[in-house]
Scaffold this motif. Structure first.
Motif, PDB file in Angstrom:
ATOM      1  N   TYR A 292       0.859  -1.173   0.000  1.00  0.00           N
ATOM      2  CA  TYR A 292       0.000   0.000   0.000  1.00  0.00           C
ATOM      3  C   TYR A 292       0.899   1.228   0.000  1.00  0.00           C
ATOM      4  O   TYR A 292       1.776   1.342   0.857  1.00  0.00           O
ATOM      5  N   GLY A 293       0.683   2.102  -0.960  1.00  0.00           N
ATOM      6  CA  GLY A 293       1.547   3.261  -1.052  1.00  0.00           C
ATOM      7  C   GLY A 293       0.802   4.548  -0.820  1.00  0.00           C
ATOM      8  O   GLY A 293      -0.430   4.587  -0.776  1.00  0.00           O
ATOM      9  N   SER A 294       1.577   5.589  -0.650  1.00  0.00           N
ATOM     10  CA  SER A 294       0.994   6.919  -0.618  1.00  0.00           C
ATOM     11  C   SER A 294       2.052   7.886  -1.123  1.00  0.00           C
ATOM     12  O   SER A 294       3.185   7.510  -1.350  1.00  0.00           O
ATOM     13  N   GLY A 295       1.660   9.101  -1.303  1.00  0.00           N
ATOM     14  CA  GLY A 295       2.653  10.074  -1.736  1.00  0.00           C
ATOM     15  C   GLY A 295       2.017  11.432  -1.912  1.00  0.00           C
ATOM     16  O   GLY A 295       0.797  11.540  -2.067  1.00  0.00           O
ATOM     17  N   VAL A 296       2.875  12.450  -1.855  1.00  0.00           N
ATOM     18  CA  VAL A 296       2.350  13.796  -2.104  1.00  0.00           C
ATOM     19  C   VAL A 296       2.060  13.922  -3.600  1.00  0.00           C
ATOM     20  O   VAL A 296       2.761  13.362  -4.429  1.00  0.00           O
ATOM     21  N   LEU A 297       0.978  14.637  -3.902  1.00  0.00           N
ATOM     22  CA  LEU A 297       0.587  14.834  -5.305  1.00  0.00           C
ATOM     23  C   LEU A 297       1.161  16.135  -5.854  1.00  0.00           C
ATOM     24  O   LEU A 297       1.196  16.348  -7.051  1.00  0.00           O
ATOM     25  N   ARG A 298       1.553  17.022  -4.953  1.00  0.00           N
ATOM     26  CA  ARG A 298       2.126  18.308  -5.359  1.00  0.00           C
ATOM     27  C   ARG A 298       3.400  18.542  -4.573  1.00  0.00           C
ATOM     28  O   ARG A 298       3.566  18.025  -3.477  1.00  0.00           O
ATOM     29  N   SER A 299       4.249  19.349  -5.127  1.00  0.00           N
ATOM     30  CA  SER A 299       5.460  19.727  -4.416  1.00  0.00           C
ATOM     31  C   SER A 299       5.066  20.655  -3.265  1.00  0.00           C
ATOM     32  O   SER A 299       4.412  21.676  -3.496  1.00  0.00           O
ATOM     33  N   PRO A 300       5.393  20.285  -2.027  1.00  0.00           N
ATOM     34  CA  PRO A 300       4.917  21.081  -0.889  1.00  0.00           C
ATOM     35  C   PRO A 300       5.751  22.351  -0.687  1.00  0.00           C
ATOM     36  O   PRO A 300       6.405  22.537   0.336  1.00  0.00           O
ATOM     37  N   VAL A 301       5.706  23.197  -1.663  1.00  0.00           N
ATOM     38  CA  VAL A 301       6.518  24.418  -1.619  1.00  0.00           C
ATOM     39  C   VAL A 301       5.595  25.622  -1.463  1.00  0.00           C
ATOM     40  O   VAL A 301       4.422  25.572  -1.824  1.00  0.00           O
ATOM     41  N   ALA A 302       6.153  26.703  -0.939  1.00  0.00           N
ATOM     42  CA  ALA A 302       5.352  27.870  -0.560  1.00  0.00           C
ATOM     43  C   ALA A 302       4.438  28.374  -1.682  1.00  0.00           C
ATOM     44  O   ALA A 302       3.255  28.640  -1.417  1.00  0.00           O
ATOM     45  N   ASN A 317      -7.810  19.479   2.777  1.00  0.00           N
ATOM     46  CA  ASN A 317      -6.735  19.569   1.783  1.00  0.00           C
ATOM     47  C   ASN A 317      -6.209  18.216   1.306  1.00  0.00           C
ATOM     48  O   ASN A 317      -5.642  18.110   0.220  1.00  0.00           O
ATOM     49  N   ILE A 318      -6.390  17.205   2.173  1.00  0.00           N
ATOM     50  CA  ILE A 318      -5.659  15.954   1.924  1.00  0.00           C
ATOM     51  C   ILE A 318      -6.003  15.324   0.574  1.00  0.00           C
ATOM     52  O   ILE A 318      -5.123  14.784  -0.104  1.00  0.00           O
ATOM     53  N   GLY A 319      -7.265  15.430   0.150  1.00  0.00           N
ATOM     54  CA  GLY A 319      -7.677  14.815  -1.110  1.00  0.00           C
ATOM     55  C   GLY A 319      -6.878  15.370  -2.274  1.00  0.00           C
ATOM     56  O   GLY A 319      -6.502  14.640  -3.191  1.00  0.00           O
ATOM     57  N   GLU A 320      -6.613  16.652  -2.208  1.00  0.00           N
ATOM     58  CA  GLU A 320      -5.869  17.294  -3.277  1.00  0.00           C
ATOM     59  C   GLU A 320      -4.362  17.031  -3.177  1.00  0.00           C
ATOM     60  O   GLU A 320      -3.652  17.091  -4.182  1.00  0.00           O
ATOM     61  N   TRP A 321      -3.902  16.791  -1.968  1.00  0.00           N
ATOM     62  CA  TRP A 321      -2.458  16.751  -1.739  1.00  0.00           C
ATOM     63  C   TRP A 321      -1.850  15.362  -1.636  1.00  0.00           C
ATOM     64  O   TRP A 321      -0.668  15.177  -1.902  1.00  0.00           O
ATOM     65  N   MET A 322      -2.640  14.421  -1.149  1.00  0.00           N
ATOM     66  CA  MET A 322      -2.060  13.109  -0.898  1.00  0.00           C
ATOM     67  C   MET A 322      -2.866  12.022  -1.608  1.00  0.00           C
ATOM     68  O   MET A 322      -4.081  12.071  -1.635  1.00  0.00           O
ATOM     69  N   ALA A 323      -2.148  11.044  -2.128  1.00  0.00           N
ATOM     70  CA  ALA A 323      -2.800   9.847  -2.663  1.00  0.00           C
ATOM     71  C   ALA A 323      -2.504   8.718  -1.694  1.00  0.00           C
ATOM     72  O   ALA A 323      -1.347   8.492  -1.355  1.00  0.00           O
ATOM     73  N   TYR A 361       6.238  12.524  11.968  1.00  0.00           N
ATOM     74  CA  TYR A 361       4.894  13.074  12.021  1.00  0.00           C
ATOM     75  C   TYR A 361       3.939  11.902  11.912  1.00  0.00           C
ATOM     76  O   TYR A 361       4.285  10.835  11.385  1.00  0.00           O
ATOM     77  N   LEU A 362       2.735  12.115  12.410  1.00  0.00           N
ATOM     78  CA  LEU A 362       1.755  11.040  12.360  1.00  0.00           C
ATOM     79  C   LEU A 362       1.116  11.059  10.992  1.00  0.00           C
ATOM     80  O   LEU A 362       0.344  11.948  10.665  1.00  0.00           O
ATOM     81  N   HIS A 363       1.417  10.088  10.181  1.00  0.00           N
ATOM     82  CA  HIS A 363       0.896  10.073   8.820  1.00  0.00           C
ATOM     83  C   HIS A 363      -0.598   9.779   8.849  1.00  0.00           C
ATOM     84  O   HIS A 363      -1.030   8.825   9.491  1.00  0.00           O
ATOM     85  N   PRO A 364      -1.396  10.604   8.176  1.00  0.00           N
ATOM     86  CA  PRO A 364      -2.871  10.465   8.288  1.00  0.00           C
ATOM     87  C   PRO A 364      -3.373   9.122   7.788  1.00  0.00           C
ATOM     88  O   PRO A 364      -4.408   8.632   8.257  1.00  0.00           O
TER      89      PRO A 364
END
Lengths: 442, 139
Positions: A292-302, A317-323, A361-364
Motif C-alpha cells: 500500500y503506497g501513498s505520496g504527495v501529489l504536489r510539491s509542498p513548496v510555498a 486539503n488531503i484529497g488534493e495533496w495526498m494519494a 509526524y503522524l501520517h494520516p
C-alpha cells in the motif's frame, strides 16, 4: 618496497611503501606467500605511500582478488594515489576492486566481509528469536553506532512552506540509505515545483516527481558517484552502518505488516539490546505480498501552499495533496525499504527533541499507528527469489538493483505486508543535523 | 645540458632498476611534470619487461638500446632490440566487455602504455624492433 603488517587474522592489513614495479611486486608476492594463508578472508592494502604501480603490480593483485572472491572475502585497496588510481581505471581493475579514500572505511568494509563469511560458516549456530508474528535469525553486522541525520524539517513539508532558499544539495554517495522529499535537476526551477517522495538505496536514487504522471524516475550513477547532487527540501539518512542483520520469516503466509514487524523488533530490542533508545533505522530486502503506497501529489513548496492556510494533511486539503491506497497497489513483488521507527513505549528522551521533531509526524493514512511512529519508503521490483542464506544486506540489495525489473517507488503505508526479509537494523543513538549537505545553494 | 639520454642494458630484469634510475635523473634535469614522468616510467618498464620476458628465442645475452629525447613539447622514448619481430602497435585491444578477472592477462602492460602515452610507432630495421613512444609534456 617496505611492507609492514598492521593486522593479521581473518583480515590481513599490509601497509606498502614504495613502488609496485616489477621489483616491488615480486617483494609483495614474497610477503603474501608468507602471510596470506588459509585463514585470510580479506586482504587490505594501504596504498597511501605507493606512488607507482605497473602491470606487474596488477598481476599480483588479480589472482589474489580471484582467490578471495572464491573465499567470499575481498581484496580492498585504501588511499590510492592519483596516478595509481588512473592505472587501475584504464585497465578496468578499478571496476572489480573495492577502494576507499580513508583507512577507517576500508577497515570497516573488510570487517563486514569477514563477518559475512563468519555468519555464513556459522549459520546453524546463529542466534534465533521467536517474535509475535514470525521468527528471526540474528547476525552481527559490524556497524554502529547508528545515527539519523536530518536535513530540513518535516513540518515545512506538511505546511507546504518549503522555499527555494531552503533547498539543499547533498552528494549522492552519502545518501545511500535515505528517504525524503526532493528531486534531481541542475537549477531549482527544474525541480522545485515537481519535488516528490524520494529514496536512495543501494547506490540508486529514485523519486516520484509530482508532475502529474505518477511515474518514478530513477538514476543509478555508475562512475560519477559523489558528483551527482540530490536536491532536497527534507531528507533523513541512516548513518553509521547496521548493528545487526536479521533474516525474518513471517508466521502467516498472508504476511506480516510493516507496523507488526516494527513492533516485534521494538519488543525484541527491549529484551536484548539495552543500547536501544527507542528509535530503529531499518533497511530491508523483502518479499512483499501486498504493498500500500501513498505520496504527495504536489510539491509542498510555498508558492503552491493550500489557499486556506492549513496543513496539506488537513481533511479539507488531503484529497488534493495526498494519494493513499485503499487496495494494494502491488502484490507479490520484491521490495527494498528504508525508514525509521519510533517506539512510543519508550521515553525517547535520549534524543535531541528539536531534531527528533524534524523527523516524525503522524501520517494520516497510517492506521493504528498509536504505539509507534513509522516513516518508510520503498522501491519495488518484479518478484525475485529470496536468497537461501543471506548474510549481507548490501550485497542482496545490489543484486536486486542490478538484476531487477523496476516496478515502482512509494511512500510505504504501514499495513503493507511482507513474508520474508533480510533486515539491516540500526539501533539509533543520535538524531543530528546532516553534516554532509553542500553549503553552496542548490 | 644534453637533450638526449642514451643507454644500453642487458636483457635481464635486474637491469630495469638501473634504466629507471638513469631516466628518472634525466627527467629531473629536464623538469618533466609528475604525470608525464609516471607515463614515461611506465612505458619504459612495461616495454622493457615485455622484451626481456618474451622477445628472445634463445638464452643468450642481448643488448637493448634506450634513447630518451626531451623536446620543448614532448618526450620521446625509443627502444631497440634484436629479438624476434614483434609489433606492439598491432596488439589487439583487450576485450573490455569482459570483466577484468575473466580476461587473459597478457598484453595488459602494452595496453596500459598505449592508453597513458600519446603515440607509439614500430618498425623493423636492420634485424631490430624499433619502438618509439611519444609523451607530450602537456598531455
Amino acid at each position: 618496497m617496505r611492507i609492514t603488517i598492521r593486522e593479521k587474522g581473518t583480515i590481513l592489513l599490509l601497509e606498502l611503501d614504495g613502488r609496485l614495479d616489477a621489483f616491488g611486486s615480486s617483494e609483495l608476492a614474497g610477503a603474501l606467500k608468507q602471510d596470506f594463508d588459509s585463514a585470510t578472508v580479506c586482504l587490505l592494502l594501504d596504498m597511501s605511500r605507493v606512488d607507482y604501480i605497473s602491470s606487474a603490480g596488477l598481476r599480483i593483485l588479480l589472482p589474489v582478488h580471484k582467490e578471495l572472491m572464491r573465499r567470499d572475502g575481498a581484496l580492498i585497496l585504501a588511499r590510492l594515489q592519483g596516478y595509481c588510481r588512473e592505472v587501475l581505471e584504464v585497465t578496468g581493475v578499478a571496476d572489480v576492486l573495492p577502494q576507499f579514500d580513508n583507512l577507517e572505511k576500508a577497515l570497516a568494509s573488510a570487517r563486514r566481509a569477514a563477518l559475512r563469511r563468519h555468519n555464513r560458516d556459522h549459520w546453524d549456530h546463529l542466534e534465533t528469536a521467536a517474535l509475535d508474528h514470525g521468527a528471526v535469525r540474528i547476525m552481527n553486522a559490524g556497524g554502529g553506532p547508528g545515527a539519523v541525520e536530518v536535513l530540513g524539517d518535516v513540518r515545512d513539508v506538511l505546511h507546504a512552506r518549503v522555499t527555494p532558499d531552503q533547498l539543499l544539495s547533498k552528494r549522492f554517495f552519502e545518501t545511500e540509505y535515505s528517504i525524503g522529499l526532493g528531486g534531481l535537476g541542475r537549477a531549482p526551477e527544474d525541480f522545485f515545483e515537481i519535488m516528490g517522495e524520494m529514496m536512495t538505496i543501494g547506490g540508486t536514487m529514485v523519486w516520484l516527481p509530482t508532475d502529474g504522471h505518477d511515474t518514478p524516475d530513477f538514476l543509478i550513477p555508475k562512475t560519477d558517484k559523489g558528483h551527482v547532487m540530490i536536491r532536497t527540501g527534507y531528507n533523513i539518512s541512516l548513518a553509521g552502518g547496521f548493528d545487526e542483520f536479521m533474516v525474518f520469516e513471517s508466521r502467516e503466509p498472508s504476511g506480516t505488516t510493516i507496523s507488526q514487524l516494527y513492533r516485534d523488533l521494538f519488543q525484541l530490542a527491549r529484551r536484548r539490546r539495552p543500547d536501544c533508545k527507542g528509535l530503529l533505522g531499518l533497511a530491508l530486502r523483502a518479499q512483499a505480498v501486498a504493498v500500500y503506497g501513498s505520496g504527495v501529489l504536489r510539491s509542498p513548496v510555498a508558492p503552491l501552499a493550500p489557499a486556506n492556510g492549513g496543513l496539506i494533511t488537513d481533511p479539507s486539503n488531503i484529497g488534493e495533496w495526498m494519494a493513499c491506497d485503499r487496495e494494494p497497489r502491488h502484490r507479490n513483488v520484491t521490495m527494498l525499504m528504508c525508514g525509521v521507527g519510533a517506539d512510543l513505549a519508550m521515553p525517547l528522551d535520549a534524543f535531541d527533541s528539536v531534531e527528533l521533531n524534524k523527523v516524525f509526524y503522524l501520517h494520516p493514512a497510517n492506521i493504528g499507528a498509536k504505539t509507534e511512529l513509522l516513516h518508510n519508503h520503498a522501491v519495488l521490483f518484479k518478484e525475485q527469489p529470496f536468497p537461501e542464506r543471506p548474510t549481507d544486506l548490501e550485497d542482496e540489495i545490489q543484486r536486486v538493483v542490478q538484476n531487477g525489473e523496476f516496478v515502482d517507488m512509494r511512500h510505504l503505508l504501514d499495513n503493507s505486508c511482507i513474508t520474508r526479509a533480510l533486515i539491516g537494523v540500526s539501533y539509533i543513538q543520535t538524531v543530528r543535523p546532516d553534516p554532509h549537505h553542500d553549503p553552496s545553494p542548490a | 645540458m644534453p637533450d638526449e639520454l642514451r643507454l644500453t642494458i642487458a636483457n635481464r630484469l635486474d637491469e630495469l632498476e638501473r634504466a629507471e634510475a638513469e631516466i628518472s635523473a634525466f627527467m629531473d634535469r629536464h623538469r618533466v611534470p609528475p604525470a608525464r614522468r609516471y607515463a614515461a616510467s611506465l612505458a619504459l618498464e612495461e616495454m622493457l619487461s615485455n622484451i626481456i620476458k618474451y622477445g628472445y628465442d634463445d638464452a643468450a645475452e642481448h643488448a637493448i638500446g634506450i634513447r630518451v629525447e626531451s623536446g620543448a613539447r614532448e618526450l620521446a622514448l625509443t627502444l631497440e632490440d634484436d629479438g624476434h619481430p614483434f609489433d606492439p602497435t598491432a596488439l589487439a585491444a583487450p576485450d573490455t566487455s569482459q570483466r577484468i578477472e575473466d580476461r587473459s592477462i597478457g598484453g595488459l602492460g602494452i595496453h596500459l602504455v598505449r592508453r597513458m602515452t600519446d603515440g607509439m610507432t614500430w618498425r623493423r630495421e636492420g634485424g631490430k624492433n624499433v619502438v618509439r613512444i611519444v609523451i607530450r609534456r602537456d598531455g
